[in-house]
Design a protein around this motif. Structure first.
Motif, PDB file in Angstrom:
ATOM      1  N   VAL C   7      52.045  33.697  37.703  1.00  0.00           N
ATOM      2  CA  VAL C   7      50.809  33.628  37.357  1.00  0.00           C
ATOM      3  C   VAL C   7      50.202  32.172  37.258  1.00  0.00           C
ATOM      4  CG1 VAL C   7      49.205  33.987  35.457  1.00  0.00           C
ATOM      5  CG2 VAL C   7      51.162  35.562  35.619  1.00  0.00           C
ATOM      6  N   LYS C   8      49.290  31.741  38.206  1.00  0.00           N
ATOM      7  CA  LYS C   8      48.905  30.458  38.485  1.00  0.00           C
ATOM      8  C   LYS C   8      47.568  30.159  37.988  1.00  0.00           C
ATOM      9  CE  LYS C   8      51.586  29.440  42.503  1.00  0.00           C
ATOM     10  NZ  LYS C   8      51.125  29.577  44.055  1.00  0.00           N
ATOM     11  N   ASN C   9      47.493  29.557  36.987  1.00  0.00           N
ATOM     12  CA  ASN C   9      46.105  28.973  36.280  1.00  0.00           C
ATOM     13  C   ASN C   9      45.066  30.034  36.259  1.00  0.00           C
ATOM     14  OD1 ASN C   9      44.518  26.801  35.416  1.00  0.00           O
ATOM     15  ND2 ASN C   9      43.790  26.123  37.570  1.00  0.00           N
ATOM     16  N   LEU C  10      45.599  30.990  35.365  1.00  0.00           N
ATOM     17  CA  LEU C  10      44.919  32.167  35.074  1.00  0.00           C
ATOM     18  C   LEU C  10      43.782  31.984  34.188  1.00  0.00           C
ATOM     19  CD1 LEU C  10      44.516  35.254  35.837  1.00  0.00           C
ATOM     20  CD2 LEU C  10      45.952  35.655  33.589  1.00  0.00           C
ATOM     21  N   ASN C  11      42.444  32.157  34.270  1.00  0.00           N
ATOM     22  CA  ASN C  11      41.510  32.233  33.421  1.00  0.00           C
ATOM     23  C   ASN C  11      40.784  33.681  33.351  1.00  0.00           C
ATOM     24  OD1 ASN C  11      40.794  29.412  32.370  1.00  0.00           O
ATOM     25  ND2 ASN C  11      41.085  29.098  34.498  1.00  0.00           N
ATOM     26  N   LEU C  12      40.446  34.034  32.027  1.00  0.00           N
ATOM     27  CA  LEU C  12      39.802  35.558  32.057  1.00  0.00           C
ATOM     28  C   LEU C  12      38.599  35.332  31.203  1.00  0.00           C
ATOM     29  CD1 LEU C  12      39.684  38.541  32.534  1.00  0.00           C
ATOM     30  CD2 LEU C  12      41.295  38.627  30.385  1.00  0.00           C
ATOM     31  N   TYR C  13      37.266  35.848  31.573  1.00  0.00           N
ATOM     32  CA  TYR C  13      36.287  35.715  30.620  1.00  0.00           C
ATOM     33  C   TYR C  13      35.501  36.914  30.647  1.00  0.00           C
ATOM     34  CZ  TYR C  13      36.504  30.945  32.574  1.00  0.00           C
ATOM     35  OH  TYR C  13      36.780  29.640  32.824  1.00  0.00           O
ATOM     36  N   PHE C  14      35.165  37.278  29.463  1.00  0.00           N
ATOM     37  CA  PHE C  14      34.503  38.541  29.083  1.00  0.00           C
ATOM     38  C   PHE C  14      32.896  37.907  28.859  1.00  0.00           C
ATOM     39  CE2 PHE C  14      38.029  41.051  27.036  1.00  0.00           C
ATOM     40  CZ  PHE C  14      38.631  41.380  28.359  1.00  0.00           C
ATOM     41  N   ASP C  15      31.909  38.104  29.689  1.00  0.00           N
ATOM     42  CA  ASP C  15      30.975  37.249  29.825  1.00  0.00           C
ATOM     43  C   ASP C  15      31.197  36.122  29.981  1.00  0.00           C
ATOM     44  OD1 ASP C  15      28.376  38.761  30.022  1.00  0.00           O
ATOM     45  OD2 ASP C  15      28.634  39.555  27.955  1.00  0.00           O
ATOM     46  N   THR C  16      30.568  35.266  28.888  1.00  0.00           N
ATOM     47  CA  THR C  16      30.787  33.823  28.701  1.00  0.00           C
ATOM     48  C   THR C  16      32.217  33.554  27.809  1.00  0.00           C
ATOM     49  OG1 THR C  16      29.257  33.707  26.964  1.00  0.00           O
ATOM     50  CG2 THR C  16      28.445  33.235  29.227  1.00  0.00           C
ATOM     51  N   LEU C  17      32.614  34.514  27.218  1.00  0.00           N
ATOM     52  CA  LEU C  17      33.699  34.080  26.319  1.00  0.00           C
ATOM     53  C   LEU C  17      35.048  34.138  27.179  1.00  0.00           C
ATOM     54  CD1 LEU C  17      34.601  34.188  23.060  1.00  0.00           C
ATOM     55  CD2 LEU C  17      35.100  36.458  23.724  1.00  0.00           C
ATOM     56  N   ALA C  18      35.814  32.857  26.958  1.00  0.00           N
ATOM     57  CA  ALA C  18      36.936  32.841  27.778  1.00  0.00           C
ATOM     58  C   ALA C  18      38.133  33.451  26.574  1.00  0.00           C
ATOM     59  CB  ALA C  18      37.307  31.276  27.615  1.00  0.00           C
ATOM     60  N   VAL C  19      38.595  34.490  27.415  1.00  0.00           N
ATOM     61  CA  VAL C  19      39.696  35.259  26.528  1.00  0.00           C
ATOM     62  C   VAL C  19      41.168  34.771  26.951  1.00  0.00           C
ATOM     63  CG1 VAL C  19      40.576  37.500  26.314  1.00  0.00           C
ATOM     64  CG2 VAL C  19      38.435  37.222  26.525  1.00  0.00           C
ATOM     65  N   LEU C  20      41.498  34.257  27.963  1.00  0.00           N
ATOM     66  CA  LEU C  20      42.647  33.626  28.357  1.00  0.00           C
ATOM     67  C   LEU C  20      42.183  32.211  29.197  1.00  0.00           C
ATOM     68  CD1 LEU C  20      44.515  36.684  30.150  1.00  0.00           C
ATOM     69  CD2 LEU C  20      44.955  35.373  27.763  1.00  0.00           C
ATOM     70  N   ARG C  21      43.058  31.189  28.804  1.00  0.00           N
ATOM     71  CA  ARG C  21      42.831  29.960  29.482  1.00  0.00           C
ATOM     72  C   ARG C  21      44.011  29.319  30.199  1.00  0.00           C
ATOM     73  NH1 ARG C  21      39.409  29.310  24.934  1.00  0.00           N
ATOM     74  NH2 ARG C  21      41.257  29.104  23.691  1.00  0.00           N
ATOM     75  N   SER C  22      43.692  28.919  31.470  1.00  0.00           N
ATOM     76  CA  SER C  22      44.846  28.238  32.272  1.00  0.00           C
ATOM     77  C   SER C  22      46.207  28.723  31.916  1.00  0.00           C
ATOM     78  CB  SER C  22      44.669  26.671  31.847  1.00  0.00           C
ATOM     79  OG  SER C  22      43.469  26.167  31.715  1.00  0.00           O
ATOM     80  N   ILE C  23      46.391  30.180  32.280  1.00  0.00           N
ATOM     81  CA  ILE C  23      47.693  30.571  31.701  1.00  0.00           C
ATOM     82  C   ILE C  23      48.627  30.536  33.205  1.00  0.00           C
ATOM     83  CG2 ILE C  23      49.077  32.548  31.205  1.00  0.00           C
ATOM     84  CD1 ILE C  23      47.187  32.061  29.197  1.00  0.00           C
ATOM     85  N   ASN C  24      49.802  29.584  32.937  1.00  0.00           N
ATOM     86  CA  ASN C  24      50.790  29.301  33.907  1.00  0.00           C
ATOM     87  C   ASN C  24      51.916  30.041  33.426  1.00  0.00           C
ATOM     88  OD1 ASN C  24      49.517  28.025  36.291  1.00  0.00           O
ATOM     89  ND2 ASN C  24      49.196  26.777  34.505  1.00  0.00           N
ATOM     90  N   LEU C  25      52.774  31.143  34.166  1.00  0.00           N
ATOM     91  CA  LEU C  25      53.688  31.722  33.696  1.00  0.00           C
ATOM     92  C   LEU C  25      54.458  32.258  34.640  1.00  0.00           C
ATOM     93  CD1 LEU C  25      55.354  32.509  30.934  1.00  0.00           C
ATOM     94  CD2 LEU C  25      53.543  34.594  30.891  1.00  0.00           C
ATOM     95  N   ASN C  26      55.825  32.395  34.640  1.00  0.00           N
ATOM     96  CA  ASN C  26      56.768  33.028  35.940  1.00  0.00           C
ATOM     97  C   ASN C  26      57.521  34.141  34.888  1.00  0.00           C
ATOM     98  OD1 ASN C  26      55.710  30.888  37.356  1.00  0.00           O
ATOM     99  ND2 ASN C  26      57.659  30.307  38.153  1.00  0.00           N
ATOM    100  N   ILE C  27      57.301  35.277  35.602  1.00  0.00           N
ATOM    101  CA  ILE C  27      58.050  36.380  35.244  1.00  0.00           C
ATOM    102  C   ILE C  27      59.252  36.778  36.106  1.00  0.00           C
ATOM    103  CG2 ILE C  27      58.036  38.574  33.959  1.00  0.00           C
ATOM    104  CD1 ILE C  27      54.997  38.302  33.690  1.00  0.00           C
TER     105      ILE C  27
END
Lengths: 277, 283, 251
Positions: C7-27
């Motif tokens: 997972v590289k630099n993942l951002n998730l928004y609902f409308d304008t609300l940021a739900v996830l910010r800059s997630i970097n993670l290796n599984i």
């Protein structure tokens, strides 16, 4: 000036009386028709052809005409209506197009049956050359039923919990597979309720049918034959004073049919409610 | 796979558009058949003309407009007290169980064929009016009473839904301030449900304006401008239904033109109801 | 071990609300990654980005990359059913479809075109055994899945996911509604399953994370605060907030 508590009691009594009158009217109509009509109904009345314009004999051709016409109407309105409901609920719930479709669906349900009758007359009877026929009547009635079927199907589909959709999608289902295998089976009782109420409406309808299917009193043998439904037959018997006795009999058959259909629809609806609450 | 899904979505979109297409087709055909005569006779002459004698080429539908208005107004007057009583009683003074039983029963009234209502008017109302009030029976009065009953379920059912949609907190809030239930209804609930109830009434008016078969059987159908409740009258719908069978040429066009007037009236009512019910939702 | 999901630099928004910010993670493949954190931290939303279930939410918008075996799962024209068969999911609430146990298991395979009765029956037995449910239901495979107990239902849902023959299994608080006995049965199953699958487990229960996870990611308010081996996180967390959470000072 009355004390608030006394006023409330008085208001409550008045409202109760209003409610009671309404319920009484319904029971009175049903009771009155059945009381005068049940005596006329026997196997012969149901299964023989009318004689002398309906003065004697039974209503068999009308029963057949009613059933065939309703069937055609439902067979056309159901795929259209359920398809529209699926689109309105599963594909796009918001947006300009959707609100336009909703608006026209609402409007269509408000259009008087006589207008549908005129329309069906011009389009099917004259323009497409189907003549006064079961086909013209069935098609026009289908258009009239469409809003009812869309609305009830929409409600039923919306009532299916979202987690069923999520589960199916997470198991690799496509959207359409999810709709066919999970959403529609769960919504089936509700959709069926709409279809059944649609059948009831097509049985009641008179104005549309008289303009598009005509009122010929023969047993129809093809879809291009004119037919006389029970409602139309009853209307003609009563209005032209041909036979009060047979009018009551026909009305009783109509009322019993409608009652049974409605009761069945409510039973289905309750099953749906019980399932999800 | 993907293209198949797209194809299905497209097919469903087509079905969803069917109501729009049908609506436009209806408008197209009715206008195409009826508009020429309106233009030829003149809108003013057609709508405000008081003489309807197709054989002489006179096409004025003013008497039918007045007849429709009288009968519709009468129907609303008959229907409102009963339907509002039902709605308020069932929504505010009864248990959910009673409501669950009575509401479907009232909605069953909508399931009775309109020809049966017309028939009830003939066999029950006519004798009553003849014996107690005089006159022949077929009249604005009898048509109003029967139509009033026919639109009961429409208004009642929408009014109950609107009342039920008022948040429960309104009731608790008002009752906890020491108001009686009736005061709560009058001051808090009815105002909140107003738009919804009004839209139900408008739809009821629409149904009354559009009703055909029952009206033919009980309103007398004479083309006169009525002066009293006991006069017979002819509605727009009855005008179409009564003469369509034998009308040809200009006469037939004039009946379609009557349909145009009816169609426009209903569309206006629909739009008002739509706006009102949306306003109710937004609240 | 190789990385199954990156997972590289993942951002998730609902409308304008940021739900996830800059997630970097290796599984990593064949591990259990537990994701912990208080409610509303974006744990479930993160899980749902891994099989694109957030696509169902009309207002959801995503930036960044999620790579499955090096393939960007957000690339255009990617078949979602294909992705979701590769990345199976088990939900917090056990939701058996309203049909029989057997029908629940074979739902996914059938959609994928498997029609051979024998193959489907084999699959049912295999997956129910793997989910430790076979012995309890083998005599009533054709009764409704909704009649099972909560714990059994959840194991049925796990078996149903296994029947997809996925490579990754996402579990969203699978034990949140279950009693300790059912929970331990599911944990036992998970322990066996990681030999074959890569497992991402969202849990509210830090003890569960400590028991079954190989690695732990701690989410807070849409940020990934800390990632490390289970041992490290639960003994010497490097971030104060992680320590506060696992010692029960908030959450």
């Amino acid at each position: 000036m009355l004390k608030p508590i006394l006023l409330e009691k008085l208001v409550k009594k008045i409202l109760f009386v209003g409610t009671a009158i309404t319920v009484f009217i319904l029971f009175f109509i049903i009771f009155y028709i059945l009381k005068n009509g049940l005596a006329v109904i026997d196997m012969e009345f149901l299964l023989s052809s009318p004689k002398d314009l309906g003065r004697a004999g039974g209503i068999f051709p009308c029963i057949v005409g009613t059933i065939v016409l309703s069937l055609i109407a439902i067979l056309i309105a159901t795929p259209l209506g359920v398809g529209a409901a699926i689109y309105l609920t599963e594909y796009t719930r918001k947006g300009r197009l959707i609100s336009i479709i909703r608006f026209f669906t609402e409007c269509l349900s408000g259009i008087p049956s006589i207008i549908f009758g005129l329309f069906g007359f011009v389009l099917f009877v004259v323009y497409l050359g189907f003549g006064w026929s079961i086909l013209s009547g069935g098609l026009t009635t289908a258009f009239m039923l469409l809003p009812t079927i869309i609305r009830t199907s929409e409600e039923a589909i919306k009532a299916v919990p979202d987690y069923y959709r999520e589960v199916s999608l997470s198991l690799g289902g496509t959207k359409w597979q999810t709709i066919v295998k999970v959403v529609l089976p769960s919504a089936l009782p509700g959709i069926a309720t709409g279809i059944i109420l649609g059948i009831a409406r097509s049985i009641e309808e008179t104005a549309v049918v008289i303009f598009t299917a005509g009122s010929v009193l023969h047993l129809p043998t093809s879809l291009f034959d004119s037919c006389r439904t029970m409602s139309v037959h009853f209307y003609i018997l009563a209005r032209e004073g041909i036979s009060m006795e047979n009018a009551y009999g026909t009305a009783a058959v109509l009322i019993i049919t409608i009652l049974l259909i409605n009761m069945f629809a409510y039973w289905l609806m309750h099953r749906l409610i019980a399932k999800y609450s | 796979m993907k293209s198949r899904e797209n194809l299905i979505q497209f097919g469903l979109l087509i079905t969803a558009l069917s109501t729009i297409v049908i609506h436009l087709l209806i408008a197209l055909f009715i206008f195409q058949e009826g508009l020429p005569i309106i233009l030829r006779v003149g809108i003013n002459e057609f709508v405000c003309g008081t003489h309807w004698s197709p054989q002489q080429g006179q096409f004025g539908i003013f008497p039918m407009i007045v007849g429709t208005a009288w009968i519709t107004a009468g129907a609303i007057l008959v229907s409102l007290p009963l339907s509002l009583s039902c709605a308020i009683y069932l929504s505010e003074f009864s248990t959910p169980k009673v409501r669950g039983t009575i509401k479907p029963i009232i909605e069953l009234l909508a399931g009775i064929p309109s020809v049966v209502y017309g028939f009830m008017g003939m066999v029950i109302l006519f004798p009553m009016i003849r014996n107690h009030l005089g006159g022949a029976g077929p009249s604005i009065l009898s048509a109003s009473i029967i139509l009033g009953i026919m639109i009961l379920p429409t208004i009642t059912s929408i009014a109950i839904d609107s009342l039920q949609a008022v948040p429960y907190s309104y009731r608790e809030g008002s009752l906890s301030l020491g108001a009686t239930r009736w005061q709560t209804i009058r001051m808090a609930i009815l105002p909140a449900a107003k738009s919804g109830i009004l839209s139900g009434i408008i739809l009821g008016i629409g149904r009354a304006v559009g009703e055909t078969m029952a009206v033919i059987m009980i309103s007398g159908n004479s083309v006169i401008i009525p002066n009293s409740l006991f006069d017979p009258a002819r509605t727009l719908t009855a005008n179409i239904a009564l003469e369509m069978n034998y009308a040809v040429g200009d006469h037939r066009q004039a009946l379609f033109a009557t349909g145009i007037v009816l169609f426009i009236t209903i569309m206006i009512l629909n739009i008002i109801a739509n706006v009102l019910s949306r306003r109710g939702v937004e609240k | 071990m190789e990385d199954k999901i990156v997972v590289k630099n993942l951002n998730l928004y609902f409308d304008t609300l940021a739900v996830l910010r800059s997630i970097n993670l290796n599984i990593k493949a064949n591990e259990i990654l537990s994701i912990i954190g208080p409610a509303n931290s974006g744990k479930t939303s993160f899980l749902r980005t891994l099989n694109r279930l957030n696509d169902l939410i009309p207002t959801a918008r995503i930036t960044g990359e999620v790579l499955l075996d090096g393939l960007d799962i957000y690339k255009k024209d990617l078949s979602l059913p294909w992705l979701r068969r590769k990345v199976g999911m088990v939900f917090a609430l056990p939701v058996p479809l309203p049909r029989s146990i057997f029908e629940n298991i074979v739902y996914g395979p059938r959609l994928n075109g498997v029609t051979n009765k024998l193959r489907l029956e084999e699959l049912t037995e295999k997956t129910l055994k793997a989910a430790f449910l076979w012995d309890e239901v083998k005599d009533r495979l054709h009764t409704s899945g909704t009649k099972l107990s909560g714990g059994q239902q959840q194991r049925l849902c796990i078996a149903r996911t296994l029947a997809l023959e996925p490579e990754v299994i996402l579990l969203d608080e699978p034990c949140s509604g279950l009693d300790p006995l059912s929970t331990s049965k599911i944990e036992e199953a998970l322990y066996e399953l990681k030999k074959q699958y890569t497992i991402v487990l969202v849990t509210n229960n830090t003890k569960q994370a400590a028991r079954v996870g190989d690695n732990v990611a701690f989410f807070l308010m849409g940020d990934l605060i800390e990632y490390g081996s289970t041992e490290q996180i639960f003994t010497v967390p490097s971030d104060k907030r992680t320590e506060d959470y696992i010692t029960g000072r908030f959450g």
